[in-house]
Write an enzyme that holds these catalytic residues in place. Structure first.
Site, PDB file in Angstrom:
ATOM      1  N   ASP A  18       0.850  -1.192   0.000  1.00  7.85           N
ATOM      2  CA  ASP A  18       0.000   0.000   0.000  1.00  7.85           C
ATOM      3  C   ASP A  18       0.890   1.247   0.000  1.00  7.85           C
ATOM      4  O   ASP A  18       1.760   1.400   0.868  1.00  7.85           O
ATOM      5  CB  ASP A  18      -0.870  -0.039   1.284  1.00  7.85           C
ATOM      6  N   MET A  19       0.694   2.120  -0.967  1.00  8.07           N
ATOM      7  CA  MET A  19       1.490   3.348  -1.017  1.00  8.07           C
ATOM      8  C   MET A  19       1.122   4.230   0.173  1.00  8.07           C
ATOM      9  O   MET A  19      -0.041   4.297   0.557  1.00  8.07           O
ATOM     10  CB  MET A  19       1.212   4.114  -2.317  1.00  8.07           C
ATOM     11  N   TYR A  23      -1.409  10.424  -2.744  1.00  3.68           N
ATOM     12  CA  TYR A  23      -1.534  11.662  -3.525  1.00  3.68           C
ATOM     13  C   TYR A  23      -0.516  12.710  -3.059  1.00  3.68           C
ATOM     14  O   TYR A  23       0.018  13.479  -3.854  1.00  3.68           O
ATOM     15  CB  TYR A  23      -2.953  12.243  -3.408  1.00  3.68           C
ATOM     16  N   ARG A  60      -0.150  14.826   9.750  1.00  3.71           N
ATOM     17  CA  ARG A  60      -0.947  14.005  10.677  1.00  3.71           C
ATOM     18  C   ARG A  60      -0.477  14.204  12.118  1.00  3.71           C
ATOM     19  O   ARG A  60      -1.277  14.124  13.056  1.00  3.71           O
ATOM     20  CB  ARG A  60      -0.854  12.518  10.305  1.00  3.71           C
ATOM     21  N   ASP A 120      -3.664   2.722  -5.512  1.00  4.95           N
ATOM     22  CA  ASP A 120      -2.377   2.686  -4.808  1.00  4.95           C
ATOM     23  C   ASP A 120      -2.159   1.406  -4.003  1.00  4.95           C
ATOM     24  O   ASP A 120      -1.409   1.405  -3.045  1.00  4.95           O
ATOM     25  CB  ASP A 120      -2.252   3.906  -3.888  1.00  4.95           C
ATOM     26  N   GLU A 121      -2.793   0.332  -4.390  1.00  4.60           N
ATOM     27  CA  GLU A 121      -2.684  -0.921  -3.632  1.00  4.60           C
ATOM     28  C   GLU A 121      -2.470  -2.097  -4.569  1.00  4.60           C
ATOM     29  O   GLU A 121      -3.121  -2.183  -5.615  1.00  4.60           O
ATOM     30  CB  GLU A 121      -4.032  -1.237  -2.980  1.00  4.60           C
TER      31      GLU A 121
END
Ligand code: TTP
Length: 726
Positions: A18-19, A23, A60, A120-121
């Protein structure tokens, strides 16, 4: 009832990759100055700073979340850099992210079967690569492991706080671990290498989960982010699932998860262990029950499907709040834009991958104003996909109309009685699916696009190519059959034919070509018949509204109106379904035709196939030949074995099963008449009519009176007509 289940001692090696904040990484690669800064990507709509759709890990840390708007994010993190999603045609243009995803996929797919699961997976089946490594170069023989592998998280590993690295190294190199753990260790070493390669080649970091099945690998990849990997040895599965909230499990986030919580008081996946397989099957059905029983034990037989290309293409846009679309023309404008994007992607796929899509689908979200039924969903509609921007746009609009008719009711749409603000569209999307490789020998379709000297010299129409035609360039030759016009242009096939000849089977070409033509022909006839049915429904609705009891407080009127609406929907639905069915038969027939050495199967053409429709018009026989070519007419009559001349001479009821023609078209005076077949009327339909109408219909259906069908045939309409009722 037990269902065959996959082995719990699964020895596959599956990775989910998973990236990280994808984005944001793509934008940071475009603008390297953003690297290291708190960054988020916002929707192009700038209201309150735009909605955040991706939040970088630096941001985050400040508490910035995806649910926030830009202004809110700035409050919690004043330094945040907000980057807008690229815009094209007034909507988000995701192609830059899509292409970046493809770059990653092409690297990851080098080591095993690769399934692109989203933008993206990716899932990888590394079983073979891991087995090879274990056989040829097992980890225990390694002197050291890579830094990236060293940083792996191994679930269930009792870590010595002071010496975590040594513990992990020991797990990798340990010669006394079991065979399946050794395979996982090999898989993890491969994934660590792949992730480094992705970083080197694309500058993107990604996280991964390595386990014995897809479900566990996916769970693990999100556990330690960013740029880390997590391994799930089988001995750690029970503990992992024991405390995993049920809603976190893929496919349990919705109603099923809620039912488990409220009905069975299951809060974690581990809680499911208390139920027997039979009990779960009893409650949720055999397959779901077994699936639940399996996932409670970490068992999943789902395969990694080798797929690097998307299964569908779509283009959509939301219209929140005051942007909601309230007129057909505004919907049409946006559909045009969405179709243009879809068309570009279809052509790209055709050219790059030699693939065509067969089905076009429209989805919309809507609400009704001042209507207690406003929770009703806007129905999704599909039809066979015809290539060419004009046709896609036209078909998309027709799908929208079909959906709207069902959503707000045919009468409102048809009579334009609906007030301008009666409905509002808050989301529109158009997608192309059922993508297949075009058969060999037809790749030259791409040359067609290339060889157009200047697109502007063609009308849009001339660029249109029916999917079916695309698949059959090499077989249909001149592009028309039995004088029926094709949806697409008269394609110069000289070039295509040359390419196709290598693949041409050595069989009776004429015979097969006839099959193809017949299939196409049936397709056209079916469309005509359905159009007639719909027209009849409109007439019925018209006349219903001119009756004395046309008033929404009259239950008889309401019931009849609903019935006509229902029948109309059913006809529209069966029309789309039949078109799909015949359309795909047509393609299949053509694919068979061009496939090397394949004798195409005889096409079974049965209009009767539309079983289950209770359309009242099944019982009508048209005498109108004007819209039918003679040969079509003859064929239909023959297949349904009744003809009007038979009927007139023998006074026997006809025995065809669906709407069918019963006149050879010689007698113009009868051209507008309908007749009914009493032996085929579904009593359920008749019984739902008001008693007085039932009586009239029954009277009109008496076989001995049917010679006079010209008049009798329109008796339902006649019943409603003002002259009868006033
Ligand atoms: P995700 O993989 O859900 O998230 P992410 O890659 O941003 O972050 P993480 O590291 O936690 O995996 O989504 C992938 C991309 O898809 C994301 O970068 C932006 C886009 N996206 C949307 O446009 N809208 C959405 O609602 C979501 C969930 C994602």
């Amino acid at each position: 009832m037990p269902v065959a289940r996959p082995e719990s001692s699964d020895s596959r090696v599956i990775a989910h990759i998973d990236m990280d904040c994808f984005y944001v990484q793509v934008e940071q690669r475009k603008q390297p100055s953003l690297r290291g800064h708190p960054t988020a990507v916002v929707q192009y709509n700038s209201w309150k700073g735009g909605g955040l759709i991706a939040v970088g890990y630096e941001a985050r840390k400040y508490g910035v979340k995806r649910s926030m708007r830009g202004d809110e994010a700035k409050k919690v993190c004043p330094d945040i850099q907000l980057v807008q999603v690229p815009v094209a045609r007034g909507k988000a243009d995701l192609s830059v992210y899509r292409n970046a995803g493809s770059e990653v996929v092409s690297i990851l797919s080098s080591k095993g079967r690769c399934e692109r699961a989203s933008i993206d997976e990716v899932y990888l089946d590394l079983t073979e690569a891991a087995e090879t490594m274990l056989a040829e170069n097992p980890p225990e023989r390694l002197e050291s492991i890579s830094e990236e592998a060293h940083k792996s998280h191994v679930l269930g590993l009792h870590l010595d706080e002071a010496n975590t690295r040594d513990c992990v190294k020991e797990w990798f190199l340990g010669s006394n671990t079991d065979h399946r753990d050794k395979l996982l260790a090999c898989g993890a070493l491969i994934v660590a290498e792949l992730r480094l390669e992705v970083l080197k080649e694309t500058e993107f970091t990604c996280s991964a989960g390595i386990a014995h099945n897809k479900m566990l690998a996916k769970l693990a990849s999100g556990m330690n982010k960013p740029a880390q990997q997590t391994i799930v040895p089988s001995s750690s599965v029970t503990k992992l699932l024991e405390s995993l909230p049920i809603k976190k499990m893929k496919q349990l986030g919705g109603k099923l998860g809620t039912s488990l919580q409220t009905d069975l008081f299951v809060n974690t996946v581990g809680d499911l262990l208390q139920f027997s397989e039979e009990k779960l099957q009893e409650r949720y059905g055999i397959n779901t029950g077994t699936w639940l029983w399996n996932i409670a034990r970490g068992i999943s037989g789902e395969e990694v499907v080798g797929r690097l290309l998307p299964m569908s293409h779509g283009s959509g846009k939301t219209f929140p709040g005051r942007q909601a679309l309230k007129t057909v023309s505004s919907v049409q404008k946006w559909l045009h834009e969405l179709c243009e994007e879809l068309n570009e992607r279809l052509l790209y796929d055709l050219e790059q991958n030699k693939r065509i899509a067969r089905t076009l689908t429209l989805h919309a979200s809507a609400y009704k104003l001042n209507d207690s039924e406003s929770l009703k969903k806007f129905p999704s509609k599909s039809c066979p996909l015809r290539y060419g921007i004009t046709k896609i746009q036209e078909d998309a609009l027709n799908l929208f109309h079909a959906g709207l008719r069902e959503y707000i009711g045919i009468y409102h749409v048809r009579t334009k009685e609906s007030k301008p603000h009666e409905w509002a569209i808050t989301g529109l999307s158009i997608s192309a699916s059922k993508i297949v490789a075009i058969p060999s020998g037809t790749h030259s379709i791409t040359k067609y696009f290339h060889s157009q000297p200047n697109n502007s010299t063609y009308t849009n129409e001339s660029n249109d190519i029916c999917t079916q035609d695309a698949a059959s360039l090499s077989s249909s030759g001149n592009g028309s059959c039995l004088g029926l016009p094709l949806a697409g242009p008269q394609i110069d096939t000289s070039e295509d034919e040359a390419g196709a000849k290598h693949d041409m089977p050595s069989l009776d070409r004429d015979g097969d070509e006839t099959e193809v033509c017949k299939a196409r022909f049936d397709f056209h006839i079916l469309k005509c018949l359905k159009k007639m049915e719909l027209k009849m429904m409109e007439t019925l609705m018209d006349t219903l509204f001119t009756t004395k009891f046309a008033n929404n407080h009259n239950p008889t009127f309401v019931k009849m109106k609903q019935q006509i609406e229902g029948l109309t929907d059913e006809i529209s639905f069966s029309c789309a379904a039949s078109e799909n069915d015949l359309g795909s038969k047509l393609i299949q027939s053509k694919m068979d035709f061009v496939g090397p050495g394949l004798k195409p199967e005889k096409q079974k053409r049965k209009f009767e196939k539309e079983k289950g429709t209770s359309s009242i018009l099944r019982f009508f026989h048209s005498h109108d030949s004007s819209s039918f070519p003679e040969h079509a007419h003859v064929k239909t009559v023959q297949e349904n074995e009744a003809s009007s001349s038979d009927f007139q001479e023998n006074q026997q009821p006809m025995t065809g099963t669906t709407l069918s023609r019963c006149n050879l078209g010689q007698d113009d005076s009868r051209s507008d008449a309908w007749s009914y077949k009493s032996d085929e009327i579904d009593p359920a339909v008749l019984n739902e009519l008001p008693p007085e109408i039932q009586a009239e219909v029954r009277a009109s259906l008496q076989p001995q009176k049917r010679a006079n069908t010209a008049k009798r045939g329109s008796s339902i309409v006649h019943y409603f007509s003002p002259s009868t009722n006033s």
